[in-house]
Scaffold this active site. Structure first.
Site, PDB file in Angstrom:
ATOM      1  N   GLY A 149       0.818  -1.203   0.000  1.00 17.74           N
ATOM      2  CA  GLY A 149       0.000   0.000   0.000  1.00 17.74           C
ATOM      3  C   GLY A 149       0.849   1.248   0.000  1.00 17.74           C
ATOM      4  N   GLY A 183       0.297   8.803   2.514  1.00 20.19           N
ATOM      5  CA  GLY A 183       1.098   9.974   2.837  1.00 20.19           C
ATOM      6  C   GLY A 183       2.211   9.683   3.817  1.00 20.19           C
ATOM      7  N   GLY A 201       4.122   7.013   3.671  1.00 17.39           N
ATOM      8  CA  GLY A 201       5.163   6.230   3.017  1.00 17.39           C
ATOM      9  C   GLY A 201       4.593   5.020   2.302  1.00 17.39           C
ATOM     10  N   ILE A 202       5.482   4.137   1.891  1.00 13.61           N
ATOM     11  CA  ILE A 202       5.112   2.936   1.147  1.00 13.61           C
ATOM     12  C   ILE A 202       5.393   1.714   2.004  1.00 13.61           C
ATOM     13  CG2 ILE A 202       5.489   1.614  -0.969  1.00 13.61           C
ATOM     14  CD1 ILE A 202       6.564   4.146  -2.244  1.00 13.61           C
ATOM     15  N   ASP A 262      -3.209   6.378  17.354  1.00 13.20           N
ATOM     16  CA  ASP A 262      -3.861   6.317  16.037  1.00 13.20           C
ATOM     17  C   ASP A 262      -4.465   4.942  15.799  1.00 13.20           C
ATOM     18  OD1 ASP A 262      -3.101   6.319  12.594  1.00 13.20           O
ATOM     19  OD2 ASP A 262      -4.505   7.672  13.570  1.00 13.20           O
TER      20      ASP A 262
END
Length: 712
Positions: free
Chosen positions: A412, A415, A417-418, A533
């Site tokens: 995936g 914003g 990162g990968i 989060d």
């Protein structure tokens, strides 16, 4: 037989050749440095040869226009001292000898290069005092002398280094007070660490004038005395000021960077009083405005619950007019504050683009490539260092080369990162998150944070195994959890029609596992962490459906790495889902045009910068409601769209039957109704608007343990 003339000509030619190839003054100066080295276990200076014309080809040396600009030999086990006679290095910009075994004093000649921009000598055994000559370094931006044995006071000439951005002097034997004009003089200072020294005297009020400060300002473990200057609160709330373990006294100011902080920043100062410490200020304490200096925290009250017939078994009290006005005003102020923060923040998205021929799109299961590389130079270029793969677990048996050669699939992009799934040659599967390419000056802060996170070991928390830092890449290497995430388990994978509903016993297993993981972070981890989060798409599931909480600490690491500017110190903004970036393993639920991730945020999260454990409790409660109801975080009621908590409150007010609230699949298990109602009551307690009324995760876990399920 050769004539005397022939011998004379030959001698002249030979002498001329030697003169042409003689080493220049900079090389001779560096050779004196080499001669002062008593141990070089890795042969780092092996190619420092006196027969060369210049030292520009030597290990650790960087030149520009045949002038030495950088001397960088970190972590090579060198032992010795710094010699005099370094004056010829007039163009030297960067010196990096960190983490070696250098001893003795810092020679005055070290400060003779007017071009010096960074001096990094941390992790050695330097002693003596810091010379007043350091004030001559008008272009100095980074000074790191931490973890040495330097003593004496900070020379007052240091404030002449107007361009200084980073000042790390921690873990030395510095004494005395900070120089007059320290704050007003070092106007460009961004990073400051003076911890673990013997500084004394009062904290200068002009520290509040350092408007460029970022991250943590560490003044802890010293002998600073007197009151805390209220001017320290002039810094924005994102600046964390650590004043612990000093001799400070008086009332803790409550403004700006000093407001809404936990007690950790102030502990170890017996004479300090006022919130957040539980040491009340007396009426004669300067600045004390009331007899009570910390708020009364009530016990957890019984939550508003649903009976088995769906009716409310408690009374709802209306709010007074004054209370409503206060809430509205505080909301308006909070919204204005968020608007200001947004106006100063920007979003960056790092997208991995590969060279032609190294990666291709072959459809649904396309293989993507890593876009990071290993820099072998070992030199300091523009004040940026390169590091190797750092294991955080003794069982890590792979290195960076194996990681780079591995097969990698994009899981995936967002914003933050990968995320890659990486399969090594021996079959070991890992998850690798690429944070980006920014933040080159904050390695020490990143190292401290990532190593603390790497110590977290719990069966319900994804383990961070290793990390990699360089100018080009910041990588986090985790265990790979193979069975998708909770969002997909509840609502199904994107692009698929079929959904295998979860039985109540499996749901309860997941609920208990999440609770255990959060309780460990809150109560038993070394620093009593906050996740900040929590949401279903970062709760990963193993094949036995055991949950694993992921992305813990990711917001803080991304902020330090510079790849993703944060609005709050430890909390991630919602990730932006990319189109065309997810193969079959990616799970993305987009049930609403509105951002569903915000539904998991506690109401106070928009007003308070520093996350609290009660944020996690609220997020946990929303997840429980989602698992019990089977509903998405945003619910459509007629033409109105509301979040899940609002919908549950609406059902309570409408006295809806329990069957209308529960996931229809759970109606097939009537024998579990009592346990389901208990979990629903826990969820309602967790999503209380007032944080103090929410139970602790430890208390929640104790309640969940009493629930019976045959397979849990």
């Amino acid at each position: 037989m050769f004539s005397p003339l022939f011998y004379l000509v030959s001698l002249i030619c030979f002498t001329s050749n030697v003169l042409v190839r003689s080493l220049n003054d900079e090389g001779l100066s560096l050779l004196s440095f080499k001669q002062s080295i008593t141990e070089d276990p890795e042969g780092s200076l092996r190619n420092w040869n006196s027969l060369d014309e210049t030292p520009c080809s030597w290990n650790g040396i960087t030149c520009k226009q045949e002038k030495v600009t950088s001397l960088s030999i970190p972590k090579k086990g060198l032992k010795g001292f710094l010699p005099k006679g370094l004056e010829p290095l007039s163009s030297l910009r960067h010196v990096n000898l960190r983490n070696n075994g250098f001893y003795g004093g810092l020679p005055v000649e070290l400060f003779s290069s007017q071009s010096l921009q960074s001096l990094v000598l941390n992790g050695n055994m330097f002693s003596g005092v810091l010379s007043n000559e350091i004030g001559k370094l008008k272009y100095l931006q980074t000074l790191d002398l931490s973890q040495n044995s330097i003593e004496g006071a900070i020379p007052i000439s240091l404030i002449q280094c107007k361009r200084l951005k980073t000042l790390y002097l921690s873990r030395n034997n510095f004494t005395g007070s900070l120089p007059v004009g320290f704050g007003s003089g070092l106007v460009a200072l961004e990073r400051l660490d003076l911890s673990f020294n013997r500084f004394n005297g009062s904290i200068p009020s002009d520290l509040g004038e350092l408007s460029s400060l970022q991250g943590t300002v560490d003044l802890s473990h010293n002998g600073f005395s007197g009151e805390i200057p209220p001017s320290l609160g002039n810094h924005p709330e994102k600046v964390y000021i650590d004043l612990s373990y000093n001799n400070l006294s008086g009332r803790i100011p409550q403004n700006g960077a000093l407001e809404n902080r936990g007690p950790t920043a102030f502990i170890g100062n017996p004479e300090l009083c006022g919130p957040p410490l539980r040491n009340p200020c007396s009426s004669d304490t300067p600045g004390a405005s009331s007899p009570s200096s910390f708020p009364f925290v009530p016990e957890n009250n019984p939550p508003l619950t649903l009976g088995n017939n769906g009716s409310s078994n408690g009374k709802r009290r209306g709010l007074s007019k004054n209370t409503v006005v206060a809430i509205v005003v505080s909301d308006i102020v909070g919204i204005c504050l968020i608007g200001l923060i947004f106006s100063y923040c920007y979003w960056r998205l790092w997208v991995c683009s590969c060279k032609k021929g190294k990666g291709g799109d072959d459809g649904k299961g396309r293989k993507d490539c890593f876009c990071f590389r290993k820099d072998e130079s070992g030199t300091l270029s523009d004040n940026v260092e390169h590091y190797d793969l750092v294991p955080l677990d003794a069982e890590v048996g792979f290195d960076l080369d194996e990681l780079l050669k591995a097969s990698a699939f994009v899981l995936g992009k967002s914003g933050i990162g990968i995320m890659y799934k990486v399969v090594l040659e021996d079959g070991l599967t890992l998850a690798v998150r690429r944070l980006g390419e920014g933040g080159s000056q904050r390695y020490k802060e990143f190292q401290t944070e990532v190593e603390a996170i790497g110590k977290i070991r719990h069966p319900n928390i994804v383990t961070l195994r290793a990390y990699y830092w360089s100018i080009d890449e910041k990588l986090l290497i985790y265990d790979y959890i193979s069975n998708g995430n909770l969002e997909a388990a509840i609502h199904g994978r994107t692009g698929t029609i079929s959904l295998t509903p979860l039985s109540w016993s499996i749901r309860l297993r997941i609920i208990k596992g999440i609770g255990r993981g959060l309780a460990y972070l809150h109560e038993f981890s070394p620093k009593k962490y906050v996740h900040g989060d929590l949401k279903p798409n970062n709760i990963l599931l193993a094949h036995d459906m055991e949950p694993h909480i992921s992305d813990f600490g990711l917001g803080r690491l991304a902020n330090i790495a510079g790849g993703f500017p944060m609005l709050q110190s430890d909390r991630l903004p919602s990730e932006k889902k990319e189109q065309h970036s997810a193969p079959s393993e990616v799970v993305i639920n987009n049930s609403s045009a509105l951002n569903p991730d915000s539904c998991y945020q506690a109401p106070e999260a928009l007003k308070v910068v520093k996350p609290s454990q009660k944020w996690d409790v609220y997020s946990f409660g929303v997840i429980l409601l989602e698992m019990v109801s089977g509903r998405s975080p945003m619910v459509q009621v007629g033409t109105t769209e509301m979040n899940l908590v609002q919908w549950i409150e609406y059902c309570i007010e409408e006295k809806s039957p329990l069957a209308d609230v529960l996931d229809p699949f759970l109606a097939r298990e009537p024998e579990r109704e009592e346990d389901i109602v208990t979990v629903l009551r826990i969820a309602l307690a967790c999503v209380q608007t007032t944080p103090e009324r929410r139970p602790s995760m430890k208390h929640i876990c104790e309640t969940l343990i009493r629930l019976n399920a045959s397979t849990v």
